[in-house]
Design a protein around this motif. Structure first.
Motif, PDB file in Angstrom:
ATOM      1  N   MET A 236      11.456  -9.409  10.236  1.00 48.33           N
ATOM      2  CA  MET A 236      10.386  -8.412  10.349  1.00 48.33           C
ATOM      3  C   MET A 236       9.896  -8.024   8.953  1.00 48.33           C
ATOM      4  N   ALA A 237       8.580  -7.806   8.869  1.00 52.87           N
ATOM      5  CA  ALA A 237       7.994  -7.298   7.619  1.00 52.87           C
ATOM      6  C   ALA A 237       7.644  -5.815   7.841  1.00 52.87           C
ATOM      7  N   VAL A 238       8.006  -4.975   6.862  1.00 51.80           N
ATOM      8  CA  VAL A 238       7.785  -3.527   6.979  1.00 51.80           C
ATOM      9  C   VAL A 238       6.912  -3.065   5.805  1.00 51.80           C
ATOM     10  N   LEU A 239       5.802  -2.381   6.141  1.00 52.55           N
ATOM     11  CA  LEU A 239       4.942  -1.786   5.111  1.00 52.55           C
ATOM     12  C   LEU A 239       5.374  -0.337   4.898  1.00 52.55           C
ATOM     13  N   VAL A 240       5.911  -0.042   3.709  1.00 53.94           N
ATOM     14  CA  VAL A 240       6.400   1.294   3.404  1.00 53.94           C
ATOM     15  C   VAL A 240       5.929   1.673   2.002  1.00 53.94           C
TER      16      VAL A 240
END
Length: 293
Positions: A236-240
């Motif tokens: 999973m890719a997470v934008l934070v």
């Protein structure tokens, strides 16, 4: 010979008298001419002196007239200035009197206003005291009620914890992927509801399908890159905080941890199921973001 000499002598005398007379006449004429010139010159001088005297008298008269006019003008100017000063002095005295009267009126009005305001303030103070007394009595009643409510909440919390102990046998803690011990982990909807009832964190359920570009979950943006149901793994890719973080080959029920900003507690993503076309799980977010030191 003597006779001849006498004749010559007489002849000489006779011829000498006319010359003498002519000389005397010429001298007399010259003398008279000189006297006439002197008389004429004296007359001219006298006329000139008379004219000069008249001119002088005329100029003196004009000067006297001019001087008189100037003195009269100065007298009039002095009189006008004196009148102006007198008028201004009178006006100033009148203005001072008016100002004094207006000041007295203003002072009287101000005194009356201050007295009225003091009266109003006294009334307001009395009202505030009365309201304070009423509020204090009500606060005492509310405090008594709050104490009762706190007792009830504590009882409810104890009951909730007892229920969690009874029904939350599947709740557990695990080491997160960032080496931090996680909070309690839910593996199903019942466990997740138990965590919500406990109220330690905010919980957001999600499901990600293949083909979806992104999904906003809480304050994070998630993107499913890979799902492997055979091995219960996913990527999973997470934008934070405007940066993209990839969490690769994570397993189900594994706390995937991320820090946002300067938060002391990590956000935790827990995936409970991995299927061929997607994953499902929840995000556990701190209720208060405490700054890291």
């Amino acid at each position: 010979m003597n006779q001849d000499e006498n004749n010559i002598s007489q002849t000489s005398r006779g011829s000498a008298h006319p010359a003498v007379y002519f000389g005397l006449a010429a001298g007399l004429v010259l003398a008279l001419s000189g006297d006439a010139y002197l008389i004429v010159r004296s007359s001219d001088i006298s006329a000139q002196l008379a004219a000069t005297r008249r001119d002088a008298q005329t100029q003196v008269a004009r000067l006297g007239e001019v001087t008189t006019n100037m003195l009269e003008q100065e007298r009039q100017q002095i009189q006008a200035l004196n009148d102006d000063v007198t008028g201004k002095y009178a006006n100033a005295n009148s203005a001072v009197m008016r100002a004094r009267q207006e000041a007295l009126k203003a002072a009287s009005k101000l005194s009356a206003k201050i007295e009225a305001e003091q009266k109003a303030v006294g009334e307001q103070i009395a009202e505030v005291k009365e309201a304070n007394t009423t509020a204090t009595a009500k606060l005492n009643d509310d405090v008594s009620g709050v104490k009762t409510d706190v007792g009830s909440v504590r009882t409810d919390l104890a009951t909730t914890r007892t229920d969690l102990d009874k029904t939350g046998a599947d709740l557990k803690r695990a080491m997160g992927d960032m080496g931090v011990m996680s909070g309690l982990i839910a593996t199903n909807s019942k466990d997740l509801q138990a965590l919500r009832d406990l109220g330690e964190r905010n919980y957001f359920e999600f499901s990600l399908k293949k083909g979806e570009m992104t999904k906003k979950v809480g304050s994070l943006t998630l993107t499913l890159k890979k799902a492997d149901p055979k091995h219960n793994r996913y990527t999973m890719a997470v934008l934070v905080d405007d940066r993209m973080v990839e969490k690769k080959d994570k397993t189900i029920n594994e706390p995937v941890q991320l820090y946002t900003g300067n938060s002391k507690q990590p956000y935790e993503i827990v995936v409970n199921t991995v299927q061929k076309d997607g994953v499902a799980g929840y995000l556990a977010a701190p209720k208060v973001n405490l700054a890291r030191r």
